[in-house]
Motif scaffolding. Structure first.
Motif, PDB file in Angstrom:
ATOM      1  N   ASP A 124      21.126 -46.132   8.202  1.00  0.00           N
ATOM      2  CA  ASP A 124      20.106 -46.330   9.235  1.00  0.00           C
ATOM      3  C   ASP A 124      20.310 -45.246  10.276  1.00  0.00           C
ATOM      4  O   ASP A 124      21.414 -45.100  10.812  1.00  0.00           O
ATOM      5  CB  ASP A 124      20.270 -47.683   9.929  1.00  0.00           C
ATOM      6  N   LEU A 125      19.252 -44.499  10.553  1.00  0.00           N
ATOM      7  CA  LEU A 125      19.310 -43.425  11.537  1.00  0.00           C
ATOM      8  C   LEU A 125      18.376 -43.766  12.692  1.00  0.00           C
ATOM      9  O   LEU A 125      17.270 -44.282  12.468  1.00  0.00           O
ATOM     10  CB  LEU A 125      18.860 -42.112  10.899  1.00  0.00           C
ATOM     11  N   LYS A 126      18.812 -43.477  13.903  1.00  0.00           N
ATOM     12  CA  LYS A 126      17.984 -43.755  15.078  1.00  0.00           C
ATOM     13  C   LYS A 126      17.890 -42.526  15.964  1.00  0.00           C
ATOM     14  O   LYS A 126      18.841 -41.775  16.115  1.00  0.00           O
ATOM     15  CB  LYS A 126      18.556 -44.921  15.869  1.00  0.00           C
ATOM     16  N   LYS A 127      16.694 -42.389  16.547  1.00  0.00           N
ATOM     17  CA  LYS A 127      16.414 -41.316  17.509  1.00  0.00           C
ATOM     18  C   LYS A 127      15.384 -41.877  18.472  1.00  0.00           C
ATOM     19  O   LYS A 127      14.256 -42.205  18.061  1.00  0.00           O
ATOM     20  CB  LYS A 127      15.871 -40.089  16.783  1.00  0.00           C
ATOM     21  N   ASP A 128      15.747 -42.014  19.722  1.00  0.00           N
ATOM     22  CA  ASP A 128      14.866 -42.620  20.717  1.00  0.00           C
ATOM     23  C   ASP A 128      14.398 -43.980  20.185  1.00  0.00           C
ATOM     24  O   ASP A 128      15.208 -44.821  19.872  1.00  0.00           O
ATOM     25  CB  ASP A 128      13.701 -41.697  21.066  1.00  0.00           C
ATOM     26  N   ASN A 129      13.091 -44.163  20.051  1.00  0.00           N
ATOM     27  CA  ASN A 129      12.553 -45.424  19.529  1.00  0.00           C
ATOM     28  C   ASN A 129      12.219 -45.346  18.050  1.00  0.00           C
ATOM     29  O   ASN A 129      11.554 -46.225  17.516  1.00  0.00           O
ATOM     30  CB  ASN A 129      11.296 -45.830  20.310  1.00  0.00           C
ATOM     31  N   MET A 130      12.650 -44.282  17.399  1.00  0.00           N
ATOM     32  CA  MET A 130      12.340 -44.089  15.985  1.00  0.00           C
ATOM     33  C   MET A 130      13.550 -44.475  15.128  1.00  0.00           C
ATOM     34  O   MET A 130      14.693 -44.284  15.534  1.00  0.00           O
ATOM     35  CB  MET A 130      11.936 -42.641  15.727  1.00  0.00           C
ATOM     36  N   GLU A 131      13.240 -45.006  13.955  1.00  0.00           N
ATOM     37  CA  GLU A 131      14.293 -45.375  13.014  1.00  0.00           C
ATOM     38  C   GLU A 131      13.906 -44.904  11.631  1.00  0.00           C
ATOM     39  O   GLU A 131      12.741 -44.987  11.233  1.00  0.00           O
ATOM     40  CB  GLU A 131      14.474 -46.893  13.009  1.00  0.00           C
ATOM     41  N   LYS A 132      14.879 -44.384  10.898  1.00  0.00           N
ATOM     42  CA  LYS A 132      14.686 -43.986   9.502  1.00  0.00           C
ATOM     43  C   LYS A 132      15.789 -44.630   8.680  1.00  0.00           C
ATOM     44  O   LYS A 132      16.916 -44.776   9.137  1.00  0.00           O
ATOM     45  CB  LYS A 132      14.766 -42.469   9.345  1.00  0.00           C
ATOM     46  N   ARG A 133      15.432 -44.972   7.470  1.00  0.00           N
ATOM     47  CA  ARG A 133      16.407 -45.505   6.520  1.00  0.00           C
ATOM     48  C   ARG A 133      16.387 -44.600   5.303  1.00  0.00           C
ATOM     49  O   ARG A 133      15.327 -44.359   4.721  1.00  0.00           O
ATOM     50  CB  ARG A 133      16.042 -46.925   6.123  1.00  0.00           C
ATOM     51  N   VAL A 134      17.554 -44.101   4.931  1.00  0.00           N
ATOM     52  CA  VAL A 134      17.646 -43.206   3.787  1.00  0.00           C
ATOM     53  C   VAL A 134      18.747 -43.666   2.843  1.00  0.00           C
ATOM     54  O   VAL A 134      19.728 -44.274   3.264  1.00  0.00           O
ATOM     55  CB  VAL A 134      17.891 -41.738   4.215  1.00  0.00           C
ATOM     56  N   VAL A 135      18.539 -43.371   1.570  1.00  0.00           N
ATOM     57  CA  VAL A 135      19.541 -43.632   0.537  1.00  0.00           C
ATOM     58  C   VAL A 135      19.925 -42.283  -0.042  1.00  0.00           C
ATOM     59  O   VAL A 135      19.063 -41.499  -0.434  1.00  0.00           O
ATOM     60  CB  VAL A 135      18.989 -44.562  -0.567  1.00  0.00           C
ATOM     61  N   LEU A 136      21.235 -42.014  -0.079  1.00  0.00           N
ATOM     62  CA  LEU A 136      21.730 -40.722  -0.547  1.00  0.00           C
ATOM     63  C   LEU A 136      22.809 -40.930  -1.604  1.00  0.00           C
ATOM     64  O   LEU A 136      23.566 -41.903  -1.562  1.00  0.00           O
ATOM     65  CB  LEU A 136      22.324 -39.936   0.627  1.00  0.00           C
ATOM     66  N   ALA A 137      22.882 -39.985  -2.528  1.00  0.00           N
ATOM     67  CA  ALA A 137      23.982 -39.960  -3.499  1.00  0.00           C
ATOM     68  C   ALA A 137      25.204 -39.367  -2.802  1.00  0.00           C
ATOM     69  O   ALA A 137      25.108 -38.826  -1.699  1.00  0.00           O
ATOM     70  CB  ALA A 137      23.593 -39.110  -4.707  1.00  0.00           C
ATOM     71  N   ALA A 138      26.340 -39.454  -3.436  1.00  0.00           N
ATOM     72  CA  ALA A 138      27.583 -38.932  -2.855  1.00  0.00           C
ATOM     73  C   ALA A 138      27.508 -37.443  -2.571  1.00  0.00           C
ATOM     74  O   ALA A 138      28.185 -36.948  -1.667  1.00  0.00           O
ATOM     75  CB  ALA A 138      28.766 -39.239  -3.765  1.00  0.00           C
ATOM     76  N   ASP A 139      26.663 -36.713  -3.313  1.00  0.00           N
ATOM     77  CA  ASP A 139      26.530 -35.271  -3.085  1.00  0.00           C
ATOM     78  C   ASP A 139      25.527 -34.947  -1.975  1.00  0.00           C
ATOM     79  O   ASP A 139      25.241 -33.791  -1.709  1.00  0.00           O
ATOM     80  CB  ASP A 139      26.147 -34.547  -4.373  1.00  0.00           C
ATOM     81  N   GLY A 140      24.958 -35.989  -1.342  1.00  0.00           N
ATOM     82  CA  GLY A 140      24.034 -35.790  -0.242  1.00  0.00           C
ATOM     83  C   GLY A 140      22.574 -35.746  -0.634  1.00  0.00           C
ATOM     84  O   GLY A 140      21.703 -35.699   0.228  1.00  0.00           O
ATOM     85  N   GLN A 141      22.270 -35.788  -1.928  1.00  0.00           N
ATOM     86  CA  GLN A 141      20.877 -35.751  -2.376  1.00  0.00           C
ATOM     87  C   GLN A 141      20.184 -37.073  -2.037  1.00  0.00           C
ATOM     88  O   GLN A 141      20.694 -38.142  -2.350  1.00  0.00           O
ATOM     89  CB  GLN A 141      20.797 -35.515  -3.889  1.00  0.00           C
ATOM     90  N   GLU A 142      19.000 -36.975  -1.407  1.00  0.00           N
ATOM     91  CA  GLU A 142      18.237 -38.189  -1.112  1.00  0.00           C
ATOM     92  C   GLU A 142      17.760 -38.818  -2.412  1.00  0.00           C
ATOM     93  O   GLU A 142      17.400 -38.118  -3.357  1.00  0.00           O
ATOM     94  CB  GLU A 142      17.062 -37.885  -0.189  1.00  0.00           C
ATOM     95  N   GLN A 143      17.755 -40.132  -2.449  1.00  0.00           N
ATOM     96  CA  GLN A 143      17.418 -40.883  -3.652  1.00  0.00           C
ATOM     97  C   GLN A 143      16.134 -41.684  -3.417  1.00  0.00           C
ATOM     98  O   GLN A 143      16.176 -42.882  -3.134  1.00  0.00           O
ATOM     99  CB  GLN A 143      18.572 -41.818  -4.021  1.00  0.00           C
ATOM    100  N   ALA A 144      15.002 -41.025  -3.513  1.00  0.00           N
ATOM    101  CA  ALA A 144      13.714 -41.670  -3.256  1.00  0.00           C
ATOM    102  C   ALA A 144      13.430 -42.796  -4.258  1.00  0.00           C
ATOM    103  O   ALA A 144      12.734 -43.755  -3.937  1.00  0.00           O
ATOM    104  CB  ALA A 144      12.597 -40.636  -3.289  1.00  0.00           C
TER     105      ALA A 144
END
Length: 150
Positions: A124-144
């Motif tokens: 879970d990432l936050k910036k001001d009032n914005m939030e993003k949720r990301v799933v990543l592999a161990a190598d940092g690749q986003e897993q859409a």
């Protein structure tokens, strides 16, 4: 109707309208195979809270002061599990991708998700009032293709 009563009524109806397929369960409503698989896999687990998720069973629990969740089929097969970690426990590759692609966001929450023996990191990432949720592999690749597991 008074505005305060109306607000309470609307809030409670919204609360009950969410996640119709998710139902809190008493432990005696969970199949024995599911409970046996949980205890066999997580021998030090305590403080169980069960939910029915469509045809599956999700349990939240604590183990060694860490919060865990696991998802099981009715026959006791574990589909996946997750547990909380600190931001410092994320692999360097994951932290690098977050720093490069999510400038000015801070890590609010991080978890390890193990699905079919593959480890993912959901953040879970936050910036001001914005939030993003990301799933990543161990190598940092986003897993859409991997959904964020609430």
């Amino acid at each position: 109707m008074k505005p305060a009563m109306l607000a309470i009524l609307l809030a409670s109806s919204t609360l009950f309208a969410c996640d119709k397929e998710d139902q809190d369960l008493a432990p005696d409503k969970v199949p024995a195979e599911v409970k046996a698989s949980l205890v066999k896999t997580f021998t030090n687990a305590i403080n169980f809270e069960w939910e029915k998720k469509e045809a599956n069973y999700e349990v939240d629990f604590d183990m060694n002061t860490v919060e865990y969740s696991a998802l099981f089929t009715a026959s006791g097969e574990m589909l996946m599990h997750k547990y909380d970690i600190t931001a410092t426990e994320l692999p360097e590759e994951v932290k690098t991708v977050i720093t490069q692609h999510y400038t000015d966001y801070r890590i609010d929450d991080a978890e390890v998700v193990d699905k079919a023996g593959t480890r993912y990191y959901q953040v879970d990432l936050k910036k001001d009032n914005m939030e993003k949720r990301v799933v990543l592999a161990a190598d940092g690749q986003e897993q859409a293709q991997i959904s964020y597991w609430d």
